[in-house]
Scaffold this motif. Structure first.
Motif, PDB file in Angstrom:
ATOM      1  N   MET A   1       0.844  -1.193   0.000  1.00 34.49           N
ATOM      2  CA  MET A   1       0.000   0.000   0.000  1.00 34.49           C
ATOM      3  C   MET A   1       0.878   1.241   0.000  1.00 34.49           C
ATOM      4  O   MET A   1       1.816   1.352   0.789  1.00 34.49           O
ATOM      5  CB  MET A   1      -0.900   0.011   1.239  1.00 34.49           C
ATOM      6  CG  MET A   1      -1.742   1.269   1.373  1.00 34.49           C
ATOM      7  SD  MET A   1      -2.773   1.201   2.845  1.00 34.49           S
ATOM      8  CE  MET A   1      -3.473   2.842   2.814  1.00 34.49           C
ATOM      9  N   HIS A 102       5.355   3.494   3.759  1.00 30.10           N
ATOM     10  CA  HIS A 102       4.173   3.605   2.907  1.00 30.10           C
ATOM     11  C   HIS A 102       3.944   4.967   2.260  1.00 30.10           C
ATOM     12  O   HIS A 102       3.231   5.045   1.260  1.00 30.10           O
ATOM     13  CB  HIS A 102       2.920   3.239   3.709  1.00 30.10           C
ATOM     14  CG  HIS A 102       2.879   1.816   4.168  1.00 30.10           C
ATOM     15  ND1 HIS A 102       3.539   1.372   5.284  1.00 30.10           N
ATOM     16  CD2 HIS A 102       2.261   0.726   3.647  1.00 30.10           C
ATOM     17  CE1 HIS A 102       3.321   0.082   5.442  1.00 30.10           C
ATOM     18  NE2 HIS A 102       2.556  -0.342   4.470  1.00 30.10           N
ATOM     19  N   GLU A 201      -2.620  -2.208   6.535  1.00 34.20           N
ATOM     20  CA  GLU A 201      -2.037  -2.878   5.372  1.00 34.20           C
ATOM     21  C   GLU A 201      -3.192  -3.309   4.477  1.00 34.20           C
ATOM     22  O   GLU A 201      -3.741  -4.398   4.635  1.00 34.20           O
ATOM     23  CB  GLU A 201      -1.204  -4.085   5.796  1.00 34.20           C
ATOM     24  CG  GLU A 201       0.006  -3.756   6.654  1.00 34.20           C
ATOM     25  CD  GLU A 201       1.107  -3.033   5.889  1.00 34.20           C
ATOM     26  OE1 GLU A 201       1.038  -3.000   4.640  1.00 34.20           O
ATOM     27  OE2 GLU A 201       2.018  -2.513   6.540  1.00 34.20           O
ATOM     28  N   ASP A 203      -4.785  -3.871   0.511  1.00 33.29           N
ATOM     29  CA  ASP A 203      -4.346  -4.130  -0.859  1.00 33.29           C
ATOM     30  C   ASP A 203      -5.384  -3.713  -1.889  1.00 33.29           C
ATOM     31  O   ASP A 203      -5.250  -4.011  -3.074  1.00 33.29           O
ATOM     32  CB  ASP A 203      -3.986  -5.599  -1.045  1.00 33.29           C
ATOM     33  CG  ASP A 203      -5.152  -6.540  -0.725  1.00 33.29           C
ATOM     34  OD1 ASP A 203      -6.273  -6.034  -0.453  1.00 33.29           O
ATOM     35  OD2 ASP A 203      -4.935  -7.765  -0.754  1.00 33.29           O
ATOM     36  N   LEU A 208      -9.516  -1.072   2.312  1.00 36.35           N
ATOM     37  CA  LEU A 208      -9.304   0.149   3.085  1.00 36.35           C
ATOM     38  C   LEU A 208     -10.614   0.652   3.682  1.00 36.35           C
ATOM     39  O   LEU A 208     -10.659   1.088   4.841  1.00 36.35           O
ATOM     40  CB  LEU A 208      -8.666   1.223   2.199  1.00 36.35           C
ATOM     41  CG  LEU A 208      -8.172   2.484   2.903  1.00 36.35           C
ATOM     42  CD1 LEU A 208      -7.131   2.142   3.969  1.00 36.35           C
ATOM     43  CD2 LEU A 208      -7.578   3.455   1.886  1.00 36.35           C
TER      44      LEU A 208
END
Length: 239
Positions: A1, A102, A201, A203, A208
């Motif tokens: 991410m 990130h 975390e 993907d 999210l």
């Protein structure tokens, strides 16, 4: 991410790191573009810059010393509303490591840099005319360096300058659904801080959003990407 952030016009002065070495920066595929941008900045400095105000004089001095001045991590170099809301210096060590791993910031001078990349102070924006170069020509292919799931918190100007295929844009709105200006930046910074503190975390955008629902963060899906509601603009809170 990956979390894509815009730079800021304002920057912290000084630093304790060694002078700029582009080989130490992330995304080595941008080496040629960075070399061209720095050479163009050298030409701008040689031609003379506006020093008519104290702020402009400081900016000119920063540009003149960009190759020799001390550096600091990019996430600490940039200041202003977004970065104040993120407040990286106050994060717990685990959250700061998340940011370093990130967060990617788009610089008009250096292209994409990681949060931990050591950079000097400089005064170059997407509007700067660098002699012999065009910003769009320098950075139009830079997005190829970004891979995997990315959320895009950049301004439209920077997103257009270096498009990232597949990056999911995040719209910041008030509880009434109105677009925000100043508080747009604060909401972005607060969102990144929330992600870092939770060690998210994800993907995909859907993953999210599932985290956001579990954390009571008002982030939802839209046809265009994601939407974050800033509940109280006075405090730039996302919860």
């Amino acid at each position: 991410m990956i979390v894509l952030l815009p730079p800021s016009e304002t920057k912290a002065a000084g630093g304790a790191g060694e002078r700029l070495t582009t080989a130490r920066l992330g995304f080595p595929g941008l080496a040629v573009a960075r070399s061209r941008a720095l050479a163009a900045l050298d030409r701008l400095v040689a031609a003379g810059q506006d020093v008519s105000t104290p702020a402009k004089a400081r900016a000119a001095a920063d540009n003149a010393a960009v190759r020799t001045s001390p550096t600091m991590p990019a996430i600490e170099r940039y200041t202003g509303v977004l970065y104040d809301a993120l407040a990286a210096a106050s994060l717990a060590p685990s959250a700061r490591r998340w940011v370093d791993a990130h967060v990617v910031i788009q610089s008009a001078l250096l292209g994409f840099v990681r949060a931990s990349d050591p950079i000097p102070s400089y005064k170059v924006s997407e509007h700067t005319r660098l002699p012999g170069e065009r910003m769009r020509a320098l950075w139009s292919q830079a997005g190829a360096e970004i891979s995997g799931f990315a959320i895009d918190l950049r301004s439209k100007a920077y997103a257009s300058l270096a498009p990232v295929a597949g990056a999911v844009p995040v719209e910041i709105v008030s509880p009434e659904g109105k677009a925000l200006n100043h508080w747009n930046k604060a909401g972005k910074g607060a969102l990144v801080r929330s992600l870092a503190e939770a060690g998210v975390e994800a993907d995909s955008a859907d993953a999210l959003v599932r985290w956001a629902a579990s954390a009571d963060v008002p982030l939802t899906r839209t046809d265009e990407g994601l939407r974050l509601v800033v509940q109280d603009p006075r405090f730039a809170s996302v919860v």
